[in-house]
Motif scaffolding. Structure first.
Motif, PDB file in Angstrom:
ATOM      1  N   ASP A  16       0.823  -1.206   0.000  1.00 64.16           N
ATOM      2  CA  ASP A  16       0.000   0.000   0.000  1.00 64.16           C
ATOM      3  C   ASP A  16       0.860   1.259   0.000  1.00 64.16           C
ATOM      4  OD1 ASP A  16      -2.325  -1.439  -0.001  1.00 64.16           O
ATOM      5  OD2 ASP A  16      -2.570  -1.379   2.163  1.00 64.16           O
ATOM      6  N   VAL A  17       2.125   1.131   0.453  1.00 60.57           N
ATOM      7  CA  VAL A  17       3.008   2.294   0.563  1.00 60.57           C
ATOM      8  C   VAL A  17       3.959   2.328  -0.635  1.00 60.57           C
ATOM      9  CG1 VAL A  17       4.752   3.472   1.955  1.00 60.57           C
ATOM     10  CG2 VAL A  17       2.896   2.220   3.085  1.00 60.57           C
ATOM     11  N   THR A  18       4.021   3.488  -1.269  1.00 62.49           N
ATOM     12  CA  THR A  18       4.931   3.696  -2.391  1.00 62.49           C
ATOM     13  C   THR A  18       5.794   4.913  -2.087  1.00 62.49           C
ATOM     14  OG1 THR A  18       3.236   2.877  -3.917  1.00 62.49           O
ATOM     15  CG2 THR A  18       5.093   4.074  -4.881  1.00 62.49           C
ATOM     16  N   ILE A  19       7.086   4.775  -2.288  1.00 62.38           N
ATOM     17  CA  ILE A  19       8.004   5.897  -2.117  1.00 62.38           C
ATOM     18  C   ILE A  19       8.598   6.193  -3.489  1.00 62.38           C
ATOM     19  CG2 ILE A  19      10.071   6.781  -0.971  1.00 62.38           C
ATOM     20  CD1 ILE A  19       9.489   4.742   1.295  1.00 62.38           C
ATOM     21  N   ILE A  20       8.275   7.376  -4.002  1.00 64.72           N
ATOM     22  CA  ILE A  20       8.766   7.801  -5.309  1.00 64.72           C
ATOM     23  C   ILE A  20       9.901   8.790  -5.060  1.00 64.72           C
ATOM     24  CG2 ILE A  20       8.157   8.869  -7.510  1.00 64.72           C
ATOM     25  CD1 ILE A  20       5.169   8.204  -6.680  1.00 64.72           C
ATOM     26  N   GLY A  43      13.370  15.917  -9.134  1.00 71.92           N
ATOM     27  CA  GLY A  43      13.419  16.339  -7.737  1.00 71.92           C
ATOM     28  C   GLY A  43      12.322  15.769  -6.859  1.00 71.92           C
ATOM     29  N   VAL A  44      11.610  14.765  -7.362  1.00 73.86           N
ATOM     30  CA  VAL A  44      10.471  14.217  -6.621  1.00 73.86           C
ATOM     31  C   VAL A  44      10.922  13.386  -5.415  1.00 73.86           C
ATOM     32  CG1 VAL A  44      10.264  12.087  -8.001  1.00 73.86           C
ATOM     33  CG2 VAL A  44       8.247  13.049  -6.876  1.00 73.86           C
ATOM     34  N   PHE A  45      10.187  13.526  -4.322  1.00 68.75           N
ATOM     35  CA  PHE A  45      10.299  12.622  -3.172  1.00 68.75           C
ATOM     36  C   PHE A  45       8.929  12.618  -2.521  1.00 68.75           C
ATOM     37  CE2 PHE A  45      11.062  11.124   1.082  1.00 68.75           C
ATOM     38  CZ  PHE A  45      12.004  10.120   0.890  1.00 68.75           C
ATOM     39  N   GLY A  55      -1.639   4.162  -0.795  1.00 74.57           N
ATOM     40  CA  GLY A  55      -2.614   4.021  -1.868  1.00 74.57           C
ATOM     41  C   GLY A  55      -2.359   5.108  -2.895  1.00 74.57           C
ATOM     42  N   ASP A  56      -3.387   5.889  -3.219  1.00 75.85           N
ATOM     43  CA  ASP A  56      -3.238   6.985  -4.189  1.00 75.85           C
ATOM     44  C   ASP A  56      -3.012   8.330  -3.519  1.00 75.85           C
ATOM     45  OD1 ASP A  56      -3.578   5.325  -6.380  1.00 75.85           O
ATOM     46  OD2 ASP A  56      -5.761   5.520  -6.334  1.00 75.85           O
ATOM     47  N   ARG A  57      -2.961   8.344  -2.198  1.00 76.33           N
ATOM     48  CA  ARG A  57      -2.873   9.603  -1.443  1.00 76.33           C
ATOM     49  C   ARG A  57      -1.429   9.910  -1.039  1.00 76.33           C
ATOM     50  NH1 ARG A  57      -5.523  10.001   4.403  1.00 76.33           N
ATOM     51  NH2 ARG A  57      -4.660  11.993   5.006  1.00 76.33           N
ATOM     52  N   ILE A  58      -0.965  11.113  -1.354  1.00 78.44           N
ATOM     53  CA  ILE A  58       0.369  11.544  -0.930  1.00 78.44           C
ATOM     54  C   ILE A  58       0.279  11.954   0.536  1.00 78.44           C
ATOM     55  CG2 ILE A  58       2.210  13.239  -1.248  1.00 78.44           C
ATOM     56  CD1 ILE A  58       1.251  13.454  -4.202  1.00 78.44           C
ATOM     57  N   VAL A  59       1.067  11.284   1.378  1.00 84.32           N
ATOM     58  CA  VAL A  59       1.019  11.585   2.815  1.00 84.32           C
ATOM     59  C   VAL A  59       2.245  12.351   3.298  1.00 84.32           C
ATOM     60  CG1 VAL A  59      -0.548   9.676   3.334  1.00 84.32           C
ATOM     61  CG2 VAL A  59       1.920   9.299   3.448  1.00 84.32           C
ATOM     62  N   ALA A  60       3.322  12.317   2.530  1.00 87.45           N
ATOM     63  CA  ALA A  60       4.536  13.077   2.870  1.00 87.45           C
ATOM     64  C   ALA A  60       5.306  13.340   1.584  1.00 87.45           C
ATOM     65  CB  ALA A  60       5.401  12.305   3.859  1.00 87.45           C
ATOM     66  N   SER A  61       5.938  14.515   1.512  1.00 88.55           N
ATOM     67  CA  SER A  61       6.723  14.818   0.321  1.00 88.55           C
ATOM     68  C   SER A  61       7.737  15.918   0.620  1.00 88.55           C
ATOM     69  CB  SER A  61       5.813  15.258  -0.838  1.00 88.55           C
ATOM     70  OG  SER A  61       5.181  16.471  -0.526  1.00 88.55           O
ATOM     71  N   ARG A  62       8.720  15.999  -0.267  1.00 88.49           N
ATOM     72  CA  ARG A  62       9.701  17.078  -0.190  1.00 88.49           C
ATOM     73  C   ARG A  62       9.034  18.333  -0.713  1.00 88.49           C
ATOM     74  NH1 ARG A  62      13.369  19.908  -3.382  1.00 88.49           N
ATOM     75  NH2 ARG A  62      12.411  19.032  -5.235  1.00 88.49           N
ATOM     76  N   VAL A  76       6.864   8.110   9.087  1.00 90.97           N
ATOM     77  CA  VAL A  76       6.160   7.064   9.833  1.00 90.97           C
ATOM     78  C   VAL A  76       4.870   7.619  10.441  1.00 90.97           C
ATOM     79  CG1 VAL A  76       6.274   5.569  11.874  1.00 90.97           C
ATOM     80  CG2 VAL A  76       8.197   5.646  10.275  1.00 90.97           C
ATOM     81  N   ALA A  77       4.944   8.800  11.037  1.00 91.44           N
ATOM     82  CA  ALA A  77       3.767   9.422  11.655  1.00 91.44           C
ATOM     83  C   ALA A  77       2.699   9.725  10.598  1.00 91.44           C
ATOM     84  CB  ALA A  77       4.157  10.693  12.399  1.00 91.44           C
ATOM     85  N   ALA A  78       3.108  10.228   9.439  1.00 93.76           N
ATOM     86  CA  ALA A  78       2.148  10.569   8.383  1.00 93.76           C
ATOM     87  C   ALA A  78       1.453   9.317   7.837  1.00 93.76           C
ATOM     88  CB  ALA A  78       2.862  11.315   7.256  1.00 93.76           C
ATOM     89  N   VAL A  79       2.218   8.263   7.623  1.00 98.40           N
ATOM     90  CA  VAL A  79       1.631   7.014   7.122  1.00 98.40           C
ATOM     91  C   VAL A  79       0.696   6.414   8.178  1.00 98.40           C
ATOM     92  CG1 VAL A  79       2.128   4.632   6.442  1.00 98.40           C
ATOM     93  CG2 VAL A  79       3.471   6.509   5.481  1.00 98.40           C
TER      94      VAL A  79
END
Length: 75
Positions: free
Chosen positions: A3-7, A41-43, A48-55, A67-70
């Motif tokens: 369920d977790v994806t890190i781009i 520059g993506v991070f 799922g389809d929701r971005i929960v943390a990003s640069r 971890v807290a955001a997920v």
């Protein structure tokens, strides 16, 4: 497939950060993450389809923030 994806931006050298975030999610929440190389520059950490943390504006979320955001998004 998890369920977790890190781009992450491979040309920018963010792969190490992505692997560290994935390790923290595995260790603290027992979640596996898919690591997806990107560019421009993506991070982003997605649940799922929701971005929960990003640069953004030069700020990188640290492992605890990720971890807290997920965890919060799972509820």
């Amino acid at each position: 497939m998890s369920d977790v994806t890190i781009i992450y931006c491979r040309p920018c050298g963010y792969e190490k950060r992505a692997k560290e975030a994935a390790a923290a999610l595995r260790r603290q929440l027992g979640l596996e993450s898919d690591l997806v190389p990107g560019k421009g520059g993506v991070f982003q950490v997605k649940l799922g389809d929701r971005i929960v943390a990003s640069r953004s504006k030069g700020h990188f979320p640290d492992d605890d923030e990720i971890v807290a955001a997920v965890n919060a998004a799972r509820d």
